[in-house]
Scaffold this motif. Sequence first.
Motif, short mmCIF file in Angstrom:
data_model
loop_
_atom_site.label_atom_id
_atom_site.label_comp_id
_atom_site.label_asym_id
_atom_site.label_seq_id
_atom_site.Cartn_x
_atom_site.Cartn_y
_atom_site.Cartn_z
N VAL A 154 0.84 -1.20 0.00
CA VAL A 154 0.00 0.00 0.00
C VAL A 154 0.88 1.25 0.00
N LEU A 155 1.94 1.24 0.77
CA LEU A 155 2.87 2.37 0.78
C LEU A 155 3.46 2.60 -0.61
N TRP A 156 3.83 1.52 -1.28
CA TRP A 156 4.37 1.65 -2.63
C TRP A 156 3.33 2.22 -3.58
N TRP A 157 2.09 1.78 -3.48
CA TRP A 157 1.03 2.32 -4.33
C TRP A 157 0.81 3.80 -4.07
N LEU A 158 0.92 4.22 -2.81
CA LEU A 158 0.72 5.63 -2.48
C LEU A 158 1.84 6.51 -3.03
N THR A 159 2.99 5.93 -3.33
CA THR A 159 4.11 6.71 -3.88
C THR A 159 4.11 6.74 -5.41
N ARG A 160 3.26 6.00 -6.05
CA ARG A 160 3.23 5.93 -7.52
C ARG A 160 2.76 7.25 -8.10
N PRO A 161 3.24 7.59 -9.31
CA PRO A 161 2.81 8.83 -9.95
C PRO A 161 1.34 8.75 -10.38
N SER A 162 0.79 9.92 -10.63
CA SER A 162 -0.60 10.01 -11.08
C SER A 162 -0.78 9.30 -12.40
N GLN A 163 -1.94 8.70 -12.58
CA GLN A 163 -2.27 8.09 -13.87
C GLN A 163 -2.57 9.25 -14.83
N PRO A 164 -1.91 9.28 -15.98
CA PRO A 164 -2.10 10.42 -16.89
C PRO A 164 -3.52 10.46 -17.44
N GLY A 165 -3.97 11.68 -17.68
CA GLY A 165 -5.30 11.85 -18.27
C GLY A 165 -6.41 11.57 -17.28
N THR A 166 -7.61 11.50 -17.80
CA THR A 166 -8.78 11.21 -16.99
C THR A 166 -8.93 9.70 -16.84
N ASN A 167 -9.16 9.26 -15.62
CA ASN A 167 -9.47 7.84 -15.42
C ASN A 167 -10.90 7.73 -14.91
N GLN A 168 -11.32 6.55 -14.48
CA GLN A 168 -12.71 6.34 -14.07
C GLN A 168 -13.08 7.12 -12.81
N TYR A 169 -12.08 7.70 -12.12
CA TYR A 169 -12.35 8.44 -10.89
C TYR A 169 -12.32 9.95 -11.09
#
Length: 179
Positions: free
Chosen positions: A155-170
């Motif tokens: 979960v910590l690793w996921w929180l450090t990931r960059p933003s998904q580019p563009g618009t996503n489902q959220y």
Amino acid sequence: MTFSEAVRTCFSKFFTFSGRASRPEYWFFFLFIVIWNLIAGIIDWQFFTQVSVTESDEVKSVTATSSQPVQSIVGLIVFFPHLAVAWRRMHDTGRSGLYALLPILLILGAFAVLIFGIGLASQFHGGTLDILFTRATLLIVIPTLIVLVVSPLLVLWWLTRPSQPGTNQYGPNPHEVAQ
């Protein structure tokens, strides 16, 4: 996003679990929580700690206890904003916000497995708890402990990931939206 903007945003979105949160928004708010917990700990230590000294037969024992009321209040105040920003941060990386709860859900599941597993095993082995570290119970305990150690790191690793580019489902990327 600056430190003060992140804190303001997180408190203004106290119960907002929809949308996305950028890395600076999450990590600045996390830093805010750490700082306030340190300050609350110092206040608790200074004003709410009771020290007792006992002496017996050349042995001196010093015990310090505190109910930590200030840290408890700070924890209650920041719990929902932190959960909400972690939820939105997971959305920003393209994952469901439920992944922010993964370690907690796994801990609850592990306790259920251990309690019911040990309870069932004790029915067959005379009702003693020494079965915990023997035989097939280790096949349950060892993988459970591995999962409990690895899941918060994931979960910590996921929180450090960059933003998904563009618009996503959220929603739209917070970096690409004009402020």
